[in-house]
Write an enzyme that holds these catalytic residues in place. Sequence first.
Site, short mmCIF file in Angstrom:
data_model
loop_
_atom_site.label_atom_id
_atom_site.label_comp_id
_atom_site.label_asym_id
_atom_site.label_seq_id
_atom_site.Cartn_x
_atom_site.Cartn_y
_atom_site.Cartn_z
N ALA A 251 44.55 46.25 -2.86
CA ALA A 251 45.22 45.03 -3.31
C ALA A 251 46.00 44.42 -2.16
O ALA A 251 46.55 45.13 -1.33
CB ALA A 251 46.16 45.33 -4.47
N ASP A 252 46.05 43.11 -2.15
CA ASP A 252 46.92 42.40 -1.22
C ASP A 252 48.20 41.95 -1.89
O ASP A 252 49.21 41.73 -1.22
CB ASP A 252 46.18 41.20 -0.63
CG ASP A 252 45.16 41.63 0.40
OD1 ASP A 252 45.47 41.57 1.59
OD2 ASP A 252 44.06 42.05 0.01
N ARG A 253 48.16 41.82 -3.20
CA ARG A 253 49.38 41.52 -3.97
C ARG A 253 49.12 41.85 -5.43
O ARG A 253 48.09 41.49 -5.98
CB ARG A 253 49.77 40.04 -3.82
CG ARG A 253 51.11 39.70 -4.46
CD ARG A 253 51.40 38.20 -4.32
NE ARG A 253 51.53 37.78 -2.94
CZ ARG A 253 52.64 37.33 -2.37
NH1 ARG A 253 53.75 37.25 -3.08
NH2 ARG A 253 52.65 36.94 -1.12
N ALA A 261 45.62 40.36 -6.69
CA ALA A 261 44.87 39.62 -5.68
C ALA A 261 44.27 40.63 -4.71
O ALA A 261 44.97 41.47 -4.16
CB ALA A 261 45.80 38.67 -4.92
#
Length: 383
Positions: A251-253, A261
Site C-alpha cells: 500500500a502507498d496509503r 491506494a
Amino acid sequence: MLQAIKYNQGNLEILDQLQLPFVEKYIPIKSAEDGWHAIKDMKVRGAPAIAIVAMLALSAELHLLRAANNVSESPEEIRNLIVTKLDYLVTSRPTAVNLSDAARKLSTLTTTQATRPGVTGPEIVESFIQAAQEMLGKDLEDNQRIGHHGAEWIMTHATKSDTVSVLTHCNTGSLATSGYGTALGVIRSLSSKNVLRHAYCTETRPYNQGSRLTAFELVHDKIPATLITDSMAAALLADAKVGVGAIVVGADRVAANGDTANKIGTYGLAVLAKHHGIKFLVAAPLTTIDLATSSGSDIIIEQRPESEVTSIKGPRDGTEATDTVVLDTVRIAAPGIGVWNPAFDITPAALIDGIITEVGVVEKDPTGHFDMAGLFNNSTARS
C-alpha cells in the site's frame, strides 16, 4: 537479502531500480535535490523506501554542510533550512503517505529542538541525522514483524492444506523498503516456515515492477515462483489445480476507513479475489495508515508520463551476457494515441479481508468496518 539502500555516516547509495534486473548499479545521493530526483524518476520506489531515502538524502546533505563547517549556529536558521527541504522532498511523490509522515515527524522534532534554551544549529543537525538513521533500522524490524503476522494469518485463514500458493502485485520487497519487505515479506516468511507451495507475481504494467523487480527478488532468494501477465490473473485464480489461497499486496496509503491506494491493477485483483472466494490482504506498516484521510476518495492519484505506456525498456539483443549491457527503449504503441496513466488505484475496504501491520492483522468488526484508529493502541490487532 538484497540491499537497496546503503547508508553509513552520511554516505548514501541506492540501487538504481530503473536498470534492474539487467544492471545492478548503486548511485550516490548527496543532497535533498538528489533524493527528490531519485524518487520522482523512480530510481527508488516503494512507499517505505521513498520515505527513508528522502530523510537520508537530507541527512547526507547536512553531513556535507557540517564537514565544510557551513552549519549555522542559529537554531532558527537551521530549522528553516531543514523544514524547507522537507517540504520540497514531499512534493516528489504525493500519493505515498510514508514520505509525508516521515517529513512531518522530523519537522516536528526539528521545530521542538529549535525552541530548547541554549540549543545550537549543529546540535539540531545532529538530532535530525540520528532520527533519520533510526528510521532505517526500525523499518527493517517492522517489515519482519509484518511478514510473521501475515504468514500466521494466512496459515490460519487461507489454507486448505499444509501449504499455500500466494499471488502478489507490484514490488513490495527489499527493493521497496529498507529490507525484507511488506507483502513480499509475508511470502518470505511463508517460505521460511516451509508452508509456501508457490508464489505468483504479476508483471505490473506499465512500469513492470513485478517482472523486473519482484521476479528478480524471488529468483535471488530461490523462492519457487512464476510470473504472469496482468491479464492472466483471473484465469490463474479460477484454476483449481493452482489453488491460490491468498492475494497479498502492499500500500502507498491506507485511509481511515481501510480504503487502500496501491499500484494500478490492485483494485482489479481485489474484485477477482472476491469473486473467486480468495482472501485479499494488504500489508503495510503503521506509517502507511493515514487517519487524516477519511476515505479513498480523498487520496490524490499521481498521473505518470505517457511514455511509460507507449514504450518499453530492455537490454539490446546480444548484450545480456556481457559486462556492458546496453538498455534500449522501444516504442510499442501507435503514434498519436492518447494515454491515461494513473500510478495507483483505490481498493475499497469492502474488498479487503485483512490489513497486516507490524502490530498484527486488523480485521473488520461485526458491522463490516475496519477500526484503523484502534491499530495504534493495538486494541483490534490480532496475530
